[in-house]
Design a protein around this motif. Structure first.
Motif, short mmCIF file in Angstrom:
data_model
loop_
_atom_site.label_atom_id
_atom_site.label_comp_id
_atom_site.label_asym_id
_atom_site.label_seq_id
_atom_site.Cartn_x
_atom_site.Cartn_y
_atom_site.Cartn_z
N ARG A 35 23.46 89.89 -50.08
CA ARG A 35 23.85 90.37 -51.40
C ARG A 35 25.15 89.71 -51.81
N ASP B 138 17.27 82.08 -51.60
CA ASP B 138 16.95 82.23 -50.19
C ASP B 138 17.65 81.18 -49.33
N ASN C 113 14.64 92.19 -54.47
CA ASN C 113 13.98 91.01 -53.92
C ASN C 113 12.48 91.26 -53.81
N ASP C 114 11.76 90.34 -53.15
CA ASP C 114 10.29 90.41 -53.14
C ASP C 114 9.75 91.65 -52.46
N THR D 96 9.77 90.19 -59.75
CA THR D 96 9.64 89.35 -58.57
C THR D 96 8.26 88.69 -58.54
N ASN E 144 18.86 88.17 -52.12
CA ASN E 144 17.77 87.25 -51.80
C ASN E 144 16.82 87.90 -50.80
N ASN E 145 15.80 87.17 -50.38
CA ASN E 145 14.78 87.75 -49.50
C ASN E 145 15.24 87.89 -48.05
#
Length: 435
Positions: free
Chosen positions: A211, A257, A158-159, A108, A206-207
């Motif tokens: 899912r 995102d 994710n991040d 990430t 995603n952030n």
């Protein structure tokens, strides 16, 4: 032809055709800019091969994440996770260094990597590490669920370190029933995401905590052996909805995102259809990329923004492709690059060996592994490609970066009717006819 599961110990004397991190310039089409460069990442000491899974910019530095392979006495290989900081970076092993085997998955922009440690008894343990600090966290798994490495996987993060994956939860005759799972953070308990089907799989996150994956809901009435897969989106609250499909069924693999997604769709009836890579601008709007004329399968392995990379297959004439480059002895796979706006076409990417040999016919570009790594902002992609041969003429595969990838390779037209038996309209009509 991803990474061969077994290969002889490589004799490296003069075998690799490019110096590590030194790009080879590929002449670009007149007017195209900037020029494509194909770079080999440095091979770790003792390695017999390497590959690339992801590319990110972290604190202003480009970082590459992948795997390398060490030979075992029994002729097998040991897979290890590794990062390179920059094209000329020295490979650095990461993850739990004392684990017998480590598999790299995702990197990430916040410096987190995830992977999977595998032990001789079949146990697999998923982990997350912060490469800025070295801190490693073992993800929480259900008791007894992490026993069979074939029965589960925590694939993407994710991040913030939230995860998505799949676990086999069935018993007896239903032991291969799978559930989508994930974690809200590296230290959170595992969460199960419900589905109405007997089998579900989770691939992307995603952030926002959305899912994606797919759910098997039922079989076709006319073809009871044909399981239908619905492209599925689990919202952060766990609720499930489905994306629109261009064909009979579909699967989702990544989500951005802003809701852009990649996956593959089955186009046509069971007797005459094929898998096409697909880009979703959102859950209701899609675009299929087509397949090579002479092949009938394609799927993305990586996506970033409006860019997608993966594999397309092609059935060559007998003897046109060496045996080592054939899957199941009869089909060759080709790495592709696609960006929105490329209508009915992709760019087929070359191997290090192709570049060094001056090959210009894309049919010779068979030595390229499934392309996973892509970064749209950097205009780079990466995978493992054929780099040369050992003294015993065994092929060598090395982690490869395509710099200015949108100029790399050869532009090739794709088709939605590879065997001239069906088309997109008949696929949609078939789907509507069978509900």
């Amino acid at each position: 032809m991803q990474q061969p599961t077994k290969r002889g110990v490589a004799v490296w004397a003069a075998a690799v055709l490019t110096a590590a991190g030194v790009p080879l310039a590929v002449p670009s089409v007149a007017g195209a800019a900037p020029e494509c460069q194909v770079a080999a990442l440095q091979m770790p000491a003792g390695a017999i091969g390497s590959g690339l899974m992801d590319i990110e910019q972290i604190d202003g530095q480009t970082v590459y994440y992948g795997n390398y392979y060490l030979p075992l006495a029994d002729g097998g290989e040991n897979q290890r996770a590794v990062i390179w900081r920059g094209l000329g970076g020295t490979p650095q092993e990461v993850g739990p260094l004392d684990a017998p085997e480590n598999i790299a998955y995702e990197l990430t922009a916040t410096g987190l990597i995830n992977g999977e440690a595998i032990y001789p008894d079949g146990t697999f343990r998923p982990w997350i590490q912060d490469i800025r600090t070295g801190a490693l966290t073992w993800l929480k798994m259900p008791e007894g669920a992490a026993v069979d490495g074939n029965g589960g996987r925590i694939r993407r993060i994710n991040d913030t370190g939230a995860t998505v994956g799949v676990l086999a939860t069935g018993k007896g005759s239903s032991k291969w029933n799978n559930d989508v799972v994930g974690h809200a953070s590296p230290t959170a308990p595992i969460q199960f995401f419900g589905s109405p089907g007997r089998h579900a799989d989770g691939w992307g996150i995603n952030n926002s905590g959305q899912r994606v994956g797919y759910v098997q809901t039922r079989s076709l009435a006319k073809y009871p052996h044909w399981a239908l897969w619905l492209p599925s989106i689990w919202e952060a609250d766990g609720s499930l909805r489905y994306a629109a499909m261009p064909g009979t069924d579909a699967m989702l693999f990544t989500i951005e995102d802003d809701g852009r997604m990649s996956g593959m769709s089955w186009m046509g009836a069971p007797e005459s259809g094929h898998f096409e890579p697909t880009h979703w601008a959102d859950a209701d709007h899609y675009e299929t990329l087509g397949v090579l004329d002479g092949g009938g399968w394609g799927r993305p392995f990586g996506a970033d923004g409006d860019t997608q990379v993966g594999w397309l297959d092609f059935v060559p004439e007998p003897g046109a492709v060496p045996d080592w480059a054939l899957m199941d002895g009869w089909v060759a796979n080709y790495g592709y690059f696609w960006r929105q706006g490329m209508v009915d076409g992709v760019r087929i990417l070359p191997s290090l060996h192709n570049v060094a040999s001056g090959d210009t016919d894309w049919h010779a570009f068979y030595g390229v592994g499934a392309v996973h790594a892509v970064h749209e902002g950097l205009d780079q992609a990466g995978t493992s490609t054929h780099a040369g041969f050992t003294e015993g003429q065994e092929p060598i595969f090395q982690a490869t970066v395509f710099v200015n990838v949108s100029s790399c390779g050869v532009a090739v037209e794709t088709t939605h009717d590879p065997w001239h038996l069906s088309d997109v309209e008949s696929a949609v009509a078939y789907t509507e006819q069978h509900d």
